[in-house]
Design a protein around this motif. Structure first.
Motif, PDB file in Angstrom:
ATOM      1  N   VAL A   1      -6.948  -5.536  -2.725  1.00 42.07           N
ATOM      2  CA  VAL A   1      -7.690  -4.277  -2.881  1.00 42.07           C
ATOM      3  C   VAL A   1      -7.117  -3.218  -1.954  1.00 42.07           C
ATOM      4  O   VAL A   1      -6.958  -2.050  -2.337  1.00 42.07           O
ATOM      5  CB  VAL A   1      -9.192  -4.488  -2.604  1.00 42.07           C
ATOM      6  CG1 VAL A   1      -9.907  -3.152  -2.465  1.00 42.07           C
ATOM      7  CG2 VAL A   1      -9.827  -5.292  -3.731  1.00 42.07           C
ATOM      8  N   LEU A   2      -6.802  -3.604  -0.728  1.00 41.45           N
ATOM      9  CA  LEU A   2      -6.176  -2.661   0.192  1.00 41.45           C
ATOM     10  C   LEU A   2      -4.853  -2.166  -0.370  1.00 41.45           C
ATOM     11  O   LEU A   2      -4.476  -1.001  -0.179  1.00 41.45           O
ATOM     12  CB  LEU A   2      -5.961  -3.319   1.558  1.00 41.45           C
ATOM     13  CG  LEU A   2      -7.222  -3.627   2.360  1.00 41.45           C
ATOM     14  CD1 LEU A   2      -6.862  -4.407   3.623  1.00 41.45           C
ATOM     15  CD2 LEU A   2      -7.957  -2.349   2.731  1.00 41.45           C
ATOM     16  N   GLY A   3      -4.149  -3.048  -1.067  1.00 44.89           N
ATOM     17  CA  GLY A   3      -2.887  -2.644  -1.675  1.00 44.89           C
ATOM     18  C   GLY A   3      -3.052  -1.611  -2.776  1.00 44.89           C
ATOM     19  O   GLY A   3      -2.131  -0.843  -3.049  1.00 44.89           O
ATOM     20  N   THR A   4      -4.215  -1.576  -3.416  1.00 42.01           N
ATOM     21  CA  THR A   4      -4.425  -0.578  -4.474  1.00 42.01           C
ATOM     22  C   THR A   4      -4.521   0.831  -3.918  1.00 42.01           C
ATOM     23  O   THR A   4      -4.422   1.799  -4.672  1.00 42.01           O
ATOM     24  CB  THR A   4      -5.709  -0.889  -5.269  1.00 42.01           C
ATOM     25  OG1 THR A   4      -6.849  -0.809  -4.398  1.00 42.01           O
ATOM     26  CG2 THR A   4      -5.649  -2.273  -5.881  1.00 42.01           C
ATOM     27  N   PHE A   5      -4.723   0.959  -2.620  1.00 42.07           N
ATOM     28  CA  PHE A   5      -4.759   2.281  -1.994  1.00 42.07           C
ATOM     29  C   PHE A   5      -3.369   2.723  -1.543  1.00 42.07           C
ATOM     30  O   PHE A   5      -3.226   3.787  -0.944  1.00 42.07           O
ATOM     31  CB  PHE A   5      -5.710   2.275  -0.796  1.00 42.07           C
ATOM     32  CG  PHE A   5      -7.143   2.098  -1.164  1.00 42.07           C
ATOM     33  CD1 PHE A   5      -7.909   3.175  -1.584  1.00 42.07           C
ATOM     34  CD2 PHE A   5      -7.743   0.847  -1.115  1.00 42.07           C
ATOM     35  CE1 PHE A   5      -9.230   3.015  -1.944  1.00 42.07           C
ATOM     36  CE2 PHE A   5      -9.068   0.672  -1.463  1.00 42.07           C
ATOM     37  CZ  PHE A   5      -9.821   1.757  -1.882  1.00 42.07           C
TER      38      PHE A   5
ATOM     39  N   ALA B   1       4.427   1.186  -7.560  1.00 48.87           N
ATOM     40  CA  ALA B   1       4.776  -0.204  -7.877  1.00 48.87           C
ATOM     41  C   ALA B   1       3.864  -1.171  -7.150  1.00 48.87           C
ATOM     42  O   ALA B   1       3.431  -2.182  -7.717  1.00 48.87           O
ATOM     43  CB  ALA B   1       6.237  -0.474  -7.514  1.00 48.87           C
ATOM     44  N   VAL B   2       3.551  -0.880  -5.892  1.00 50.21           N
ATOM     45  CA  VAL B   2       2.667  -1.739  -5.110  1.00 50.21           C
ATOM     46  C   VAL B   2       1.246  -1.630  -5.639  1.00 50.21           C
ATOM     47  O   VAL B   2       0.535  -2.636  -5.780  1.00 50.21           O
ATOM     48  CB  VAL B   2       2.731  -1.357  -3.620  1.00 50.21           C
ATOM     49  CG1 VAL B   2       1.744  -2.184  -2.802  1.00 50.21           C
ATOM     50  CG2 VAL B   2       4.146  -1.524  -3.086  1.00 50.21           C
ATOM     51  N   ARG B   3       0.815  -0.425  -5.921  1.00 51.96           N
ATOM     52  CA  ARG B   3      -0.551  -0.228  -6.407  1.00 51.96           C
ATOM     53  C   ARG B   3      -0.774  -0.940  -7.729  1.00 51.96           C
ATOM     54  O   ARG B   3      -1.806  -1.592  -7.930  1.00 51.96           O
ATOM     55  CB  ARG B   3      -0.829   1.270  -6.561  1.00 51.96           C
ATOM     56  CG  ARG B   3      -2.283   1.570  -6.929  1.00 51.96           C
ATOM     57  CD  ARG B   3      -2.585   3.051  -6.935  1.00 51.96           C
ATOM     58  NE  ARG B   3      -1.904   3.748  -8.008  1.00 51.96           N
ATOM     59  CZ  ARG B   3      -0.877   4.573  -7.844  1.00 51.96           C
ATOM     60  NH1 ARG B   3      -0.408   4.791  -6.627  1.00 51.96           N
ATOM     61  NH2 ARG B   3      -0.305   5.170  -8.872  1.00 51.96           N
ATOM     62  N   TRP B   4       0.184  -0.844  -8.647  1.00 55.04           N
ATOM     63  CA  TRP B   4       0.026  -1.500  -9.949  1.00 55.04           C
ATOM     64  C   TRP B   4       0.029  -3.014  -9.808  1.00 55.04           C
ATOM     65  O   TRP B   4      -0.725  -3.707 -10.504  1.00 55.04           O
ATOM     66  CB  TRP B   4       1.132  -1.033 -10.897  1.00 55.04           C
ATOM     67  CG  TRP B   4       0.971   0.404 -11.310  1.00 55.04           C
ATOM     68  CD1 TRP B   4      -0.204   1.093 -11.404  1.00 55.04           C
ATOM     69  CD2 TRP B   4       2.006   1.316 -11.662  1.00 55.04           C
ATOM     70  NE1 TRP B   4       0.027   2.384 -11.802  1.00 55.04           N
ATOM     71  CE2 TRP B   4       1.378   2.557 -11.969  1.00 55.04           C
ATOM     72  CE3 TRP B   4       3.389   1.226 -11.741  1.00 55.04           C
ATOM     73  CZ2 TRP B   4       2.106   3.676 -12.356  1.00 55.04           C
ATOM     74  CZ3 TRP B   4       4.112   2.348 -12.130  1.00 55.04           C
ATOM     75  CH2 TRP B   4       3.484   3.556 -12.447  1.00 55.04           C
TER      76      TRP B   4
ATOM     77  N   ILE C   1       6.149  -5.788  -0.728  1.00 60.58           N
ATOM     78  CA  ILE C   1       5.063  -6.295  -1.572  1.00 60.58           C
ATOM     79  C   ILE C   1       4.594  -7.663  -1.083  1.00 60.58           C
ATOM     80  O   ILE C   1       3.395  -7.929  -0.988  1.00 60.58           O
ATOM     81  CB  ILE C   1       5.532  -6.364  -3.038  1.00 60.58           C
ATOM     82  CG1 ILE C   1       5.710  -4.946  -3.599  1.00 60.58           C
ATOM     83  CG2 ILE C   1       4.540  -7.145  -3.888  1.00 60.58           C
ATOM     84  CD1 ILE C   1       6.318  -4.913  -4.981  1.00 60.58           C
ATOM     85  N   THR C   2       5.530  -8.538  -0.761  1.00 64.88           N
ATOM     86  CA  THR C   2       5.137  -9.868  -0.293  1.00 64.88           C
ATOM     87  C   THR C   2       4.407  -9.793   1.038  1.00 64.88           C
ATOM     88  O   THR C   2       3.489 -10.579   1.294  1.00 64.88           O
ATOM     89  CB  THR C   2       6.371 -10.777  -0.160  1.00 64.88           C
ATOM     90  OG1 THR C   2       7.303 -10.178   0.754  1.00 64.88           O
ATOM     91  CG2 THR C   2       7.039 -10.977  -1.498  1.00 64.88           C
ATOM     92  N   LEU C   3       4.787  -8.861   1.902  1.00 66.61           N
ATOM     93  CA  LEU C   3       4.101  -8.719   3.180  1.00 66.61           C
ATOM     94  C   LEU C   3       2.690  -8.180   2.998  1.00 66.61           C
ATOM     95  O   LEU C   3       1.757  -8.574   3.703  1.00 66.61           O
ATOM     96  CB  LEU C   3       4.900  -7.794   4.109  1.00 66.61           C
ATOM     97  CG  LEU C   3       6.200  -8.386   4.663  1.00 66.61           C
ATOM     98  CD1 LEU C   3       7.010  -7.320   5.386  1.00 66.61           C
ATOM     99  CD2 LEU C   3       5.908  -9.550   5.601  1.00 66.61           C
ATOM    100  N   VAL C   4       2.517  -7.280   2.030  1.00 67.79           N
ATOM    101  CA  VAL C   4       1.182  -6.741   1.761  1.00 67.79           C
ATOM    102  C   VAL C   4       0.242  -7.845   1.304  1.00 67.79           C
ATOM    103  O   VAL C   4      -0.914  -7.929   1.728  1.00 67.79           O
ATOM    104  CB  VAL C   4       1.263  -5.622   0.702  1.00 67.79           C
ATOM    105  CG1 VAL C   4      -0.131  -5.267   0.185  1.00 67.79           C
ATOM    106  CG2 VAL C   4       1.918  -4.381   1.301  1.00 67.79           C
TER     107      VAL C   4
END
Length: 1056
Positions: A571-575, A580-583, A960-963
């Motif tokens: 969810v934090l990644g959606t912000f 690309a990360v958000r999707w 992305i993997t770290l997120v």
């Protein structure tokens, strides 16, 4: 010792005997005879004249949850009768359930007595005892849904003072405050557990309907999503630039508002001999052959003629070809006439100006942009070319309704020509490579399609592991291999549901999204293993709904908490400002939540169906066949159950055991055998508690942490966009050869001038000054062509030669006159944006950046330098929408790198903080945060160090993997801590209980996650292979910390 907590020795011994019985009874057991015997023993030692004290006319429903040092928690219940118990009976029940000894005075007893609250409030003596003993009384209805469940139950021992290093004599006020907080957390646990039971109610009682309905929903949603709003996004301009960044707003202006011609469709061809000198007669002839193959394609001449006639009405450019063929005016006949030897060809290609008409700006002809047509050239002292590594050809095709179809055909032709060159490469040495406008999108989509087969491969691998190792056994009936397949199908159904919903909502599918199924195979099976493991430990003599209900009380909070933390990380990644990360996170976080829903419904329904299959004595896999009942199997069944009872709770006292044996058995269930993973964890926990092993583990922990910190500081940024295409893609070979055999190491960019009076002399001076300042940064080369410079020369000539016509024209008319010259039109028509009324709106200058496009740090520094120059221009002061600026499509990637470090730090900190807040509110003691924060932080650092050692730098993929790593790694820590706080006894006993009851599930979950992503190692794209490396590190460090370092730390300084 407090006098109020002192009783006679006889009473102590009697009460302790009662608790010993209770400690070995799991669930709700009717123990009327035991209570009656307890009362008889008390009467013998302490005769009472109160007849009511022994009155058995009414029975209270009593639930006692107690903990003695090193003993297991136990629960007992008396079956209620319609008669309401008297006060004396209630008093007697309370005294019988709370032996007031010093040994137990620091413990909390959770006593639930039906309708007892009102009566006890009138009894000051009992209220005093409740305060002293921290007794919490609830109605039986409230507590029934959260009663303790045997040795693995979540009981009120949380209410002890579990602060590390504290004792039972801590300040009473602090103890009461702690108990109040813990009661609040446990109350929240009750609410969540009731909710989970409510959600799974239909699955428990109507399993077939649940399986059929959810299967239909998942298939229907996926089909609806695919046939409605399913889209694939592969444009770097849309994937990587931060939302609302300067490059994004400038892109919108360029393509939606500006009056420049639409950028043509470009095809670039590279011809080389793998580093050998290509100068001579043969090279230009091959260039002519390639040009002829391209221009002879059907529709080329017609399209170019249409663009020349109507292009200015639709803001499309002209057909254009740049190559060494321009030295011979792109005519084969002229080349044949002028070139007879290699020297003839070299002499002509050494010229600095193209032959043809001249202008005032170019009296010797149009200057040659050598790096655009020849790679890595060397000249002698006379300026004659002596060597070159390659020839470059660029075709520009104006946009029209048939352009893309034409390009597809051109790509097919070039691929065939490339294969023809490869067939004779060994004898002639020539290599032809190319790229086109649609090449990246085509190869990107090919990479996705090429890797789709890995998803069923991963499913088969984890299914085989689940069936053969986790669920299966060598028995026709008692094997649960089919249930293992169902565990995998549960994840597949949840993924179909998730993707269908997201497709319907129009969330784009990207190359990064393909990693979600692989991760969910691991995450989902973690929950399945934990649910099934807990269910399998329950009393097999109970009916199925009771066992499942008890399972949710045992592990429901644990899987809910880990699912919540994983969801929160995504969810934090959606912000994120990176699309690309958000999707990716928009796919991942609902996938975790929907999988959790399917676990407590779909998978639970499968457990019920499988248990009914066993009760019906039907074969595993071939459920239509019934196996004849074998008496030997029954004996083995009982033997295994008795052995399991000893493993799980010790021996039952004779009375309680006899009571269970007397109860009728109505079900036939699978024998409970200790799984090899459970035995492994039991052995491992014993090893971890050895001082020598603990010493080695702590030294290894400190060494690993120090090494990870060191290597993490050495991480750098890099980005290779070819990582998103298959390893055998012709694009990879083209860009590798471009780096090796040309000097096109930088990128082309443009300096734009908009929303200004282009004819104003002061504005024009600022334009020239802006370009000079960009060149002065050392990041930009002097432009080969600059419309303003050539227009100034042209206008000066016209002023001196004109009869007065040109000076009388306004600026727009002068520009139109300027572009009538064929040379200037060829050079600048696409760089001067004009309206349909032919008025100048905006202009630009083509620039070559002096930076390696693959050097992310240098590229970010370049972007910062040119942005600093742009921001310092007087005309840009005080405005956000700059009038002078530079722009390139590659800026999107460099904007990403400018923001990624700051965003990664922010996302990581928020993730760690959120995980700790969740732990604070869901784990019934605040000390859990003291373990979660450092371990999650060190796990994150371990990941950074591992990435460096593995050769993976900070790029879009590792970002992305770290997120997502925080949400995944925390599972290994959270499960262990939850079980540790659930356990009882000394630190060592708690660690041993934690490892034996939860360690196996974590180990199996980690193994399934590894197997789930192992298929990524077979991917044809570097992106998925990098993800494989990253997730392997994530799993490895999660297991090492969760099953080695954390248990050792808890055994040394954990709460007790």
């Amino acid at each position: 010792m407090n006098s109020n907590t002192t009783t006679s020795k006889g009473k102590d011994e009697g009460d302790q005997a009662f608790l010993d019985v209770w400690d070995n009874v799991e669930g709700e057991v009717d123990v009327d005879d035991l209570i009656e015997e307890q009362q008889t023993q008390k009467e013998k030692e302490h005769p009472s004249n109160d007849d009511d004290a022994t009155n058995s006319g009414g029975k209270a429903t009593l639930t006692v949850v107690a903990m003695t040092n090193g003993a297991a928690a136990a629960t007992g219940a008396l079956a209620a009768t319609p008669e309401k118990p008297t006060k004396d009976q209630q008093q007697q029940a309370l005294e019988a359930s709370t032996p007031l000894t010093e040994a137990t005075s620091s413990h909390y007893y959770d006593v639930g007595v039906e309708d007892l609250d009102e009566d006890l409030e009138d009894n000051e003596d009992n209220q005093q005892k409740k305060q002293q003993l921290n007794v919490h009384v609830e109605t039986d209805d409230e507590y029934d849904d959260y009663e303790a469940d045997g040795p693995n139950g979540r009981s009120s021992y949380f209410m002890q003072n579990t602060i590390p290093g504290s004792s039972s004599n801590n300040n009473d006020t602090n103890q009461q405050q702690h108990n109040a907080w813990t009661r609040c957390v446990l109350h929240l646990h009750r609410i969540i557990t009731k909710l989970l039971l409510c959600i799974s109610h239909v699955a428990i009682h109507y399993p077939r309907i649940t399986v059929i309905a959810l299967s239909g929903v998942s298939i229907g949603l996926l089909a609806a999503g695919i046939f409605t709003n399913f889209t694939v996004e592969n444009d770097n301009h849309d994937l990587w630039p931060p939302v609302e960044s300067l490059s994004v707003t400038q892109t919108e202006w360029l393509y939606q508002e500006s009056r420049f011609n639409y950028n043509p469709v470009l095809m670039d061809v590279l011809l080389h001999k793998k580093g050998a000198n290509v100068l001579g007669q043969e090279g230009p002839q091959r260039v002519f052959d390639i040009v002829d193959k391209f221009t002879s394609q059907s529709g080329y001449k017609q399209g170019c003629a249409w663009a020349e006639r109507f292009g200015h009405l639709y803001w499309v450019g002209q057909c254009h070809i740049d190559s060494v063929a321009d030295f011979w005016l792109e005519r084969q006949a002229i080349f044949d006439a002028q070139v007879q030897t290699d020297k003839d060809a070299i002499r002509q290609m050494s010229q600095l100006y193209y032959p043809g008409p001249t202008t005032a700006a170019y009296p010797d002809g149009v200057p040659v942009d050598v790096p655009a047509i020849l790679g890595n050239t060397v000249r002698d002292a006379n300026g004659t070319l002596t060597s070159a590594d390659s020839y470059l050809i660029q075709f520009a095709i104006p946009w029209s309704n048939v352009t893309l179809a034409f390009e597809r055909e051109a790509i097919t032709r070039m691929l065939q020509l490339r294969d023809d060159y490869a067939a004779v490469e060994d004898t002639e040495g020539w290599v032809m490579e190319f790229r086109s406008f649609s090449s990246y999108a085509d190869e990107f989509n090919r990479a996705i399609i090429a890797d789709l087969w890995l998803i069923p491969v991963a499913a088969v691998i984890v299914a085989a592991f689940t069936v053969l190792f986790a669920f299966g056994k060598c028995h026709k009936v008692y094997s649960r291999g089919l249930l293992g397949v169902g565990a995998v199908l549960t994840i597949v159904a949840s993924l179909m549901t998730t993707f269908g919903i997201l497709f319907i909502c129009g969330v784009p599918f990207t190359a990064q999204t393909i990693m979600v199924p692989f991760l969910m195979f691991g995450i989902g099976l973690d929950d399945a293993f934990i649910i099934y493991g807990s269910y399998n430990r329950k009393d097999p003599n109970k009916d199925i709904p009771t066992r499942i209900k008890s399972t949710f009380k045992d592990v429901g909070i644990s899987i809910f908490l880990t699912s919540l933390t994983s969801m929160l990380a995504f969810v934090l990644g959606t912000f994120s400002s990176i699309p690309a990360v958000r999707w990716l996170c928009l796919y991942a976080f609902p996938a975790v939540g929907i999988d959790f829903f399917y676990q407590i419904t779909f998978f639970v329904a499968l457990i019920v169906l499988d248990e009914k299959r066993i009760q019906a004595n039907r074969m595993d896999y071939c459920t239509c066949f019934t196996v004849p009942q074998d008496d030997d199997d029954d004996d083995d069944h009982k033997k295994n159950n008795n052995q399991q009872d000893e493993n799980n709770g010790g021996e039952l006292v004779e009375e309680a055991q006899q009571q269970h044996e007397d109860e009728p058995t109505t079900t036939t269930t699978a024998p409970q055998q200790t799984h090899i993973a459970d035995r492994l964890m039991g052995w491992w926990s014993n090893q971890l508690l050895k001082p020598a092993v603990q010493t080695i583990a702590m030294l290894a922990f400190l060494g690993l942490s120090a090494a990870s910190i060191y290597f993490a500081t050495k991480l750098d940024q890099e980005f290779d966009f070819t990582a998103l295409v298959p390893a055998d893609s012709y694009l990879k070979e083209y860009y590798d050869s471009l780096d090796d055999y040309t000097k096109v190491t930088g990128m082309m960019t443009q300096a734009y001038f908009k929303d200004v009076d282009q004819g104003d002399r002061n504005i024009q001076k600022q334009m020239v000054q802006y370009i000079d300042e960009l060149v002065a940064t050392g990041e930009v080369a002097e432009p080969a062509y600059f419309w303003l410079r050539d227009f100034t020369l042209y206008s000066n000539q016209q002023y001196s030669e004109s009869n007065g016509t040109f000076p009388s024209m306004n600026f727009d008319q002068q520009i139109n006159e300027f572009l009538k010259d064929p040379i200037y039109y060829e050079l600048y028509d696409e760089d001067i944006g004009r309206s349909r009324q032919r008025t100048v709106q905006e202009t630009r200058v083509n620039l070559r950046m002096l930076v390696d496009a693959k050097d992310s740090k240098a590229s970010v520094d370049m972007l910062s330098a040119v942005r600093e120059v742009s921001g310092a221009q007087p005309i840009n002061q005080g405005i956000d929408d700059w009038k002078f600026f530079t722009y390139s499509g590659e800026y999107h990637v460099y904007e990403f790198y400018r923001e990624v470090v700051e965003e990664l730090v922010f996302t990581s900190l928020m993730g760690v903080l959120s995980v700790n807040l969740i732990a604070l509110f869901f784990i019934p003691h605040w000390t859990a945060v003291l373990f979660i924060f450092p371990f999650i932080s060190l796990l994150y650092i371990n990941m950074l160090g591992f990435l460096y050692i593995s050769g993976v730098q900070i790029n879009a993929i590792s970002y992305i993997t770290l997120v997502m790593s925080i949400g995944l790694m925390v599972d290994y820590i959270m499960h262990i801590l939850m079980r540790y706080y659930d356990s009882k006894g000394t630190r060592e006993e708690r660690v041993r209980e934690t490892m034996s009851s939860m360690g196996a599930s974590i180990f199996l979950g980690a193994a399934s996650t590894f197997l789930g992503i192992m298929a990524l190692a077979l991917s044809t794209s570097d992106i998925l292979q990098n993800i494989f490396v990253s997730v392997v590190g994530l799993i490895s460090f999660g297991v090492v910390n969760g099953l080695i370092f954390l248990p050792v730390v808890l055994s040394l300084v954990g709460p007790q």
